[in-house]
Every structure is written in structure tokens, then in C-alpha cells.
Design an enzyme around this catalytic site. Structure first.
Site, PDB file in Angstrom:
ATOM      1  N   THR A 276       0.829  -1.201   0.000  1.00  0.00           N
ATOM      2  CA  THR A 276       0.000   0.000   0.000  1.00  0.00           C
ATOM      3  C   THR A 276       0.868   1.257   0.000  1.00  0.00           C
ATOM      4  O   THR A 276       0.674   2.155  -0.814  1.00  0.00           O
ATOM      5  CB  THR A 276      -0.889   0.015   1.256  1.00  0.00           C
ATOM      6  OG1 THR A 276      -0.105  -0.432   2.369  1.00  0.00           O
ATOM      7  CG2 THR A 276      -2.092  -0.886   1.100  1.00  0.00           C
ATOM      8  N   PHE A 405      -8.273   5.034   3.660  1.00  0.00           N
ATOM      9  CA  PHE A 405      -7.839   4.153   4.743  1.00  0.00           C
ATOM     10  C   PHE A 405      -8.993   3.368   5.351  1.00  0.00           C
ATOM     11  O   PHE A 405      -8.902   2.900   6.484  1.00  0.00           O
ATOM     12  CB  PHE A 405      -7.096   4.962   5.805  1.00  0.00           C
ATOM     13  CG  PHE A 405      -5.767   5.498   5.325  1.00  0.00           C
ATOM     14  CD1 PHE A 405      -4.641   4.676   5.277  1.00  0.00           C
ATOM     15  CD2 PHE A 405      -5.645   6.807   4.882  1.00  0.00           C
ATOM     16  CE1 PHE A 405      -3.423   5.162   4.816  1.00  0.00           C
ATOM     17  CE2 PHE A 405      -4.427   7.299   4.419  1.00  0.00           C
ATOM     18  CZ  PHE A 405      -3.310   6.475   4.383  1.00  0.00           C
ATOM     19  N   CYS A 412      -7.756   1.684   8.776  1.00  0.00           N
ATOM     20  CA  CYS A 412      -6.338   1.346   8.832  1.00  0.00           C
ATOM     21  C   CYS A 412      -5.703   1.830  10.131  1.00  0.00           C
ATOM     22  O   CYS A 412      -5.816   2.997  10.493  1.00  0.00           O
ATOM     23  CB  CYS A 412      -5.638   2.025   7.663  1.00  0.00           C
ATOM     24  SG  CYS A 412      -3.884   1.687   7.602  1.00  0.00           S
TER      25      CYS A 412
HETATM   26 MN1  MNH Z   1      -3.662  -0.286   6.222  1.00  0.00          MN
HETATM   27  C1  MNH Z   1      -6.596  -1.707   7.272  1.00  0.00           C
HETATM   28  C2  MNH Z   1      -5.297   1.119   3.558  1.00  0.00           C
HETATM   29  C3  MNH Z   1      -0.772   1.283   5.310  1.00  0.00           C
HETATM   30  C4  MNH Z   1      -1.966  -1.953   8.687  1.00  0.00           C
HETATM   31  N1  MNH Z   1      -5.572  -0.312   5.527  1.00  0.00           N
HETATM   32  C5  MNH Z   1      -6.650  -0.950   6.120  1.00  0.00           C
HETATM   33  C6  MNH Z   1      -7.836  -0.670   5.353  1.00  0.00           C
HETATM   34  C7  MNH Z   1      -7.466   0.106   4.295  1.00  0.00           C
HETATM   35  C8  MNH Z   1      -6.051   0.335   4.420  1.00  0.00           C
HETATM   36  C9  MNH Z   1      -8.373   0.639   3.191  1.00  0.00           C
HETATM   37  C10 MNH Z   1      -9.241  -1.196   5.651  1.00  0.00           C
HETATM   38  C11 MNH Z   1      -9.434  -2.524   4.955  1.00  0.00           C
HETATM   39  C12 MNH Z   1     -10.824  -3.102   5.068  1.00  0.00           C
HETATM   40  O1  MNH Z   1     -11.737  -2.475   5.596  1.00  0.00           O
HETATM   41  O2  MNH Z   1     -10.979  -4.228   4.594  1.00  0.00           O
HETATM   42  N2  MNH Z   1      -3.112   0.933   4.679  1.00  0.00           N
HETATM   43  C13 MNH Z   1      -3.951   1.407   3.717  1.00  0.00           C
HETATM   44  C14 MNH Z   1      -3.204   2.306   2.847  1.00  0.00           C
HETATM   45  C15 MNH Z   1      -1.925   2.354   3.349  1.00  0.00           C
HETATM   46  C16 MNH Z   1      -1.883   1.485   4.513  1.00  0.00           C
HETATM   47  C17 MNH Z   1      -3.775   3.009   1.636  1.00  0.00           C
HETATM   48  C18 MNH Z   1      -0.727   3.112   2.885  1.00  0.00           C
HETATM   49  C19 MNH Z   1      -0.747   4.131   2.092  1.00  0.00           C
HETATM   50  N3  MNH Z   1      -1.696  -0.344   6.861  1.00  0.00           N
HETATM   51  C20 MNH Z   1      -0.685   0.429   6.396  1.00  0.00           C
HETATM   52  C21 MNH Z   1       0.491   0.211   7.198  1.00  0.00           C
HETATM   53  C22 MNH Z   1       0.158  -0.734   8.148  1.00  0.00           C
HETATM   54  C23 MNH Z   1      -1.230  -1.063   7.934  1.00  0.00           C
HETATM   55  C24 MNH Z   1       1.821   0.894   6.990  1.00  0.00           C
HETATM   56  C25 MNH Z   1       0.980  -1.333   9.252  1.00  0.00           C
HETATM   57  C26 MNH Z   1       2.116  -0.924   9.652  1.00  0.00           C
HETATM   58  N4  MNH Z   1      -4.173  -1.607   7.690  1.00  0.00           N
HETATM   59  C27 MNH Z   1      -3.314  -2.175   8.604  1.00  0.00           C
HETATM   60  C28 MNH Z   1      -4.064  -3.030   9.498  1.00  0.00           C
HETATM   61  C29 MNH Z   1      -5.403  -2.958   9.103  1.00  0.00           C
HETATM   62  C30 MNH Z   1      -5.444  -2.052   7.949  1.00  0.00           C
HETATM   63  C31 MNH Z   1      -3.469  -3.821  10.644  1.00  0.00           C
HETATM   64  C32 MNH Z   1      -6.597  -3.661   9.737  1.00  0.00           C
HETATM   65  C33 MNH Z   1      -7.101  -2.839  10.910  1.00  0.00           C
HETATM   66  C34 MNH Z   1      -8.273  -3.483  11.625  1.00  0.00           C
HETATM   67  O3  MNH Z   1      -9.197  -3.964  10.963  1.00  0.00           O
HETATM   68  O4  MNH Z   1      -8.248  -3.485  12.867  1.00  0.00           O
END
Ligand code: MNH
Length: 491
Positions: A276, A405, A412
Site C-alpha cells: 500500500t 484508509f 487502517c
Molecule cells: Mn492499512 C486496514 C489502507 C498502510 C496496517 N488499511 C486498512 C484498510 C485500508 C487500508 C483501506 C481497511 C481494509 C478493510 O476495511 O478491509 N493501509 C492502507 C493504505 C496504506 C496502509 C492506503 C498506505 C498508504 N496499513 C498500512 C500500514 C500498516 C497497515 C503501513 C501497518 C504498519 N491496515 C493495517 C491493518 C489494518 C489495515 C493492521 C486492519 C485494521 C483493523 O481492521 O483493525
């Protein structure tokens, strides 16, 4: 009042017997296909793939309704839940909202991902960013850079070092670290399984064995790190995510995380946290090269805030507000997690009674379409312009119009982390290099779990008009970070 439309009567591309309308989706460009269907069929449309009807939602009002956590919840897709099988326990991403372990881990991890905690990750982020800078600095004139490939090296190494003090050393390898190879194979297999009938999955014995081996290998590497860390006891520097998970307590329940859950979270951070952010940086570079006027403005900011600073501070990174706008705008047009899925907790209707939503209907929020609503962003909604995402403007848009996010309690957790890393790296790149585009490049995307620009190659030249201060290079391993932990949370 008219009867609400049932999902089978929602607008949508005509389906064929058995295969439904899989043909309406170009597998090479699935997101673009969904976007053009949304343009044709409107804010909510149905798809009838063989697995049953689903709905794709991109209108702001409808999205806003289904973002309500009281009535709707995240769908854990079949594909993702495979990740939670075998030795890989459910991490935050794949756990169900009503799973008590989700709530406990979520509660415990709020503080380590809070803005306060981000300060502590700066040295490790800079350590990896420096490796990218050195690599690009040492290229010969005319040598090409595979942007998404280098950004993936960067983001993987960053989350592994900040996450659990481990170095993949991706910048020193031609082929990925064995852990990364295993992870990529597991993710590929997960995707393959989504597209094939379960019987085929059971028949592919070799693939199954590889899948199990890969999961076991990933688990064992992380388990070793957890064991080593526990063995260090009080001598350990526990300011990284692993340390904070080992020492942390969920305020709500007063409980700690068991090791299998910590292992699952570590693997989840790697999976969720690298592609991502790497896609985000790649799109941002693409857009800046397409728009020299915004590139100039970004560079002016970098020169003003960073000057010749060798290593930006936490506060300097926070001051790079135009760079942040560039990234927010890139995420508006190309949110690298191109959607998220929701379902109703009970049978319900949305859109002022127009659409009946049975509780098992999977709905996908198509963020790249949601984010291009002209009534919100203006006539130039399809154009890249960081003025779209000024803080003033962002504070006036409807609450659910911008969702790169995800949403609500399942949003996220790594957002601050990703943005700090991306601002830091883009800032340092503009500070050092002139970026040179390939004039023949036309944007096309590649979709895996996430979306990124495909075949994006650039060249760079060290900037002739600026010099960077020279200083003793600082070496950091997560176990040698200088700052003591400040695990104070702002939940
Ligand atoms: Mn991230 C959930 C987008 C970077 C850890 N992330 C989500 C979701 C999106 C998302 C959209 C929700 C998904 C869903 O509803 O099914 N995340 C991003 C984007 C970036 C990103 C666009 C960077 C740019 N994410 C990161 C990073 C980490 C991370 C860096 C960890 C270090 N994300 C997560 C985790 C979840 C999540 C863990 C799930 C959270 C939960 O449901 O409790």
C-alpha cells in the site's frame, strides 16, 4: 412509497448463465473496469459473478450510510480469511469484529500506532530511507529505476525494522529475502484460490504443500524473534512494535496478547503495510512527473523546510504540508487499497428506502470512484491537483467522501505510520534528486492485493543546485535505538 429494489434488480451489466458477468471485468485492469461500470450504472450497481450477487457502491450518500458501524460491518473475504488458516492466526486485518481477540489487539495497538509513538520510529525509517538515497545516488547516468520495485524494498524493510527489529536488507539483494518470497507466494496462492473452485484447490497437492511450508517458515522466523526478545527480558529495547506488543496491555480488558497472536500481527503488518505504502509513493512520483508545476512547488517546500539537512527530524516531516497534500491527492485518485467491503448486520434498506440490502449481501466501496465525485471536488475531479487536498478543503468535505484508509473501527491502524514514511521519503528524494520521466510512459496499473503503477521506470540525477550536509552516518538497529520508549497512547 415504492418498494425498495432487491439486489437482483439493481442496475448492472447483464449476466450470462453460469459465468454471470465476469466478462464485464477485464482481469488485467479490474479496477478500471469497475470504475467504468460505475460510470455507466451509477452509485450502486450489482455484479453477478458465479459466487453470488454483490454490490459495488461509489455514491457519497450511499457510502456514508454503509460506513455506519452501528448498522454495517467489515466483510472478511474468503480470500483474506485463507490467510488466517493454518499456522497464521487471524491478525487485525483478517479477524472478525466480534472476535474478542480483534478487540483486544486493536485496543492494545492503538498506542503503538499513535502520533506520539511515530517519533520513536523515525530513526529506523531514516535508516532505510538512507539506503534508498544511497542506491539512487550511486547510479550511473542513464540507468533506469524500477520505481515500484525500489519502493517495495523500502517499505518492506521499513516495516520489518520498525516492526520487529529485523532487516530484510532488500537493497542488498537481487532476489527477495526468503521470508518475502514465502509471503509473496502465500499471497499469490490466496488470490489463485479465490478464482478457482474449492475442488481444484484440494486437488493441487503440490501447491498446498508449498502453501503450508511457506506459512510455517514465516511463522517460525517471527516466532524466533519473539522468543529472542522475551529471552532478553529487561535488557530489551522494546520501542518497536514487537516490543510494545510484548509489554503492552489492552486497557479495556487488562489483558496481554498471547504469542500466537503477536506472531499473526507481525505478519499482518508486513502484508498490510508494504504494498500500500509502496504504491502510494510510486503514484505520487508518477503524478509529480506529469505535473512539473506541482513538482516545483513541492521542491520549494522541501528546500525551505529541510534545506541541506542530512536527516529530517520528526517536526520537519510534520512541516512538509504540501508534500502531504501531494500524497493525499495521489490517494484520492489512486487509493492503493482500492476498496473495502461492508455488509449489513441485519436486513435493511439504504438510499431513503430505494435499495433493499439483505444482511449477507457483500458490498464493495469503490474508493477511486467515490473520490472522483464532481459535486465534491469540482469539475476537475479526475485531474491531479494538490489544491484538492488542502487542509482547509479537507475539513469541509462530507465525512465519508474520502476513504483511502477504510472506515470506522476497522479503518487502517497504520495510517500515521504510512504517511510519515511516505512524506519523509518523498521529501528526501526531492531534496536530493532531479527526477527524469520517460516521456513515452502512459499510466496503467497492476492489481494484486493492492493497486500500483505498472512498468513505471524513471531516471534520476543528483541535484546540481543543492548540497546535502555531510555528517557521521547514524546506524540504527531497532535494538540500538537511542530513544527510550514513550508508550503513551492517544487512543
Ligand atoms: Mn492499512 C486496514 C489502507 C498502510 C496496517 N488499511 C486498512 C484498510 C485500508 C487500508 C483501506 C481497511 C481494509 C478493510 O476495511 O478491509 N493501509 C492502507 C493504505 C496504506 C496502509 C492506503 C498506505 C498508504 N496499513 C498500512 C500500514 C500498516 C497497515 C503501513 C501497518 C504498519 N491496515 C493495517 C491493518 C489494518 C489495515 C493492521 C486492519 C485494521 C483493523 O481492521 O483493525
Amino acid at each position: 412509497m415504492t418498494e425498495p429494489l432487491a439486489p437482483e434488480d439493481f442496475p448492472g451489466p447483464p449476466g450470462l448463465p453460469f459465468i454471470g458477468n465476469v466478462r464485464a471485468i477485464d482481469l488485467a485492469q479490474p479496477i478500471e473496469s469497475l470504475m467504468s461500470l460505475a460510470r455507466e450504472y451509477g452509485p450502486i450497481f450489482k455484479l453477478t459473478p458465479p459466487g453470488g450477487i454483490s454490490a459495488v457502491v461509489s455514491g457519497v450518500d450511499l457510502v456514508s450510510e454503509i460506513c455506519d458501524d452501528a448498522r454495517f460491518d467489515k466483510v472478511i473475504t474468503a480470500g483474506l480469511s485463507i490467510l488466517a488458516e493454518g499456522p497464521v492466526d487471524a491478525g487485525l486485518f483478517t479477524a472478525h469484529t466480534d472476535d474478542p481477540m480483534w478487540a483486544r489487539a486493536h485496543g492494545l495497538l492503538m498506542a503503538p500506532f499513535s502520533m506520539q509513538a511515530m517519533r520513536d520510529y523515525m530513526p529506523a525509517m531514516i535508516d532505510i530511507a538512507d539506503q534508498l538515497m544511497d542506491k539512487w545516488d550511486r547510479l550511473n547516468p542513464g540507468e533506469e529505476i524500477d520505481v515500484p520495485a525500489d519502493m517495495t524494498r523500502l517499505t518492506l524493510d521499513t516495516i520489518a525494522l520498525c516492526g520487529f527489529g529485523y532487516r530484510f536488507n532488500s537493497f542488498y539483494r537481487e532476489t527477495p529475502h526468503p521470508f518475502v518470497q514465502a509471503m509473496v507466494r502465500v499471497l499469490d496462492e490466496t488470490q489463485t484460490r479465490q478464482r478457482q473452485p474449492p475442488i481444484q484447490t484440494r486437488l493441487k497437492i503440490r501447491a498446498q504443500r508449498q502453501f503450508e511450508e511457506d506459512q510455517a517458515y514465516m511463522a517460525s522466523l517471527v516466532d524466533d524473534l519473539i522468543r529472542e526478545r522475551r529471552a532478553m527480558g529487561d535488557a530489551a529495547d522494546n520501542t518497536d512494535l514487537l516490543g510494545r506488543m510484548i509489554t503492552g496491555v489492552d486497557k479495556q480488558t487488562g489483558l496481554t496478547l498471547p504469542d500466537e497472536n503477536i506472531r499473526a500481527q507481525c505478519i499482518t503488518f508486513l502484508v498490510a503495510g508494504h504494498e500500500t505504502t509502496s504504491g502510494l509513493l510510486s503514484f505520487a512520483i508518477y503524478f509529480l512527473l506529469e505535473h512539473p508545476e506541482y513538482l516545483d512547488r513541492a521542491r520549494e517546500e522541501v528546500d525551505r523546510v529541510l534545506g541541506g539537512t542530512l536527516q529530517p527530524t520528526f517536526d520537519q516531516v510534520r512541516e512538509l504540508t504540501y508534500i502531504r497534500q501531494v500524497l493525499d491527492e495521489a490517494l484520492r485518485l489512486w487509493p492503493t487499497a482500492a476498496g473495502f467491503r461492508r455488509h449489513a448486520k441485519e436486513d435493511t434498506v439504504i438510499g431513503g428506502g430505494r435499495y433493499a440490502i439483505p444482511k449477507d449481501l457483500a458490498m464493495m466501496v469503490l474508493s477511486p470512484m467515490l473520490h472522483r465525485d464532481r459535486s465534491i471536488w469540482g469539475e476537475d475531479a479526475d485531474e491531479f491537483n494538490p489544491d484538492h487536498t488542502t487542509p482547509e478543503r479537507m475539513s469541509t468535505i462530507p465525512p465519508n467522501a474520502y476513504k483511502p484508509f477504510g472506515t470506522g473501527q476497522r479503518a487502517c491502524i497504520g495510517r500515521q505510520f504510512a504517511l510519515q514514511e511516505a512524506v519523509l521519503v518523498l521529501g528526501m528524494l526531492l531534496q536530493r534528486f532531479e527526477l527524469i520521466k520517460d516521456p513515452s510512459y502512459r499510466l496503467h496499473t497492476k492489481v494484486t492485493l493492492t493497486v500500483k503503477p505498472a512498468d513505471l521506470f524513471i531516471q534520476v540525477r543528483p541535484r546540481a543546485d543543492r548540497t546535502i550536509d555531510k555528517a557521521e552516518p547514524v546506524t540504527v538497529s531497532a535494538q540500538a535505538q537511542t530513544k527510550p520508549g514513550s508508550a503513551v497512547g492517544n487512543a
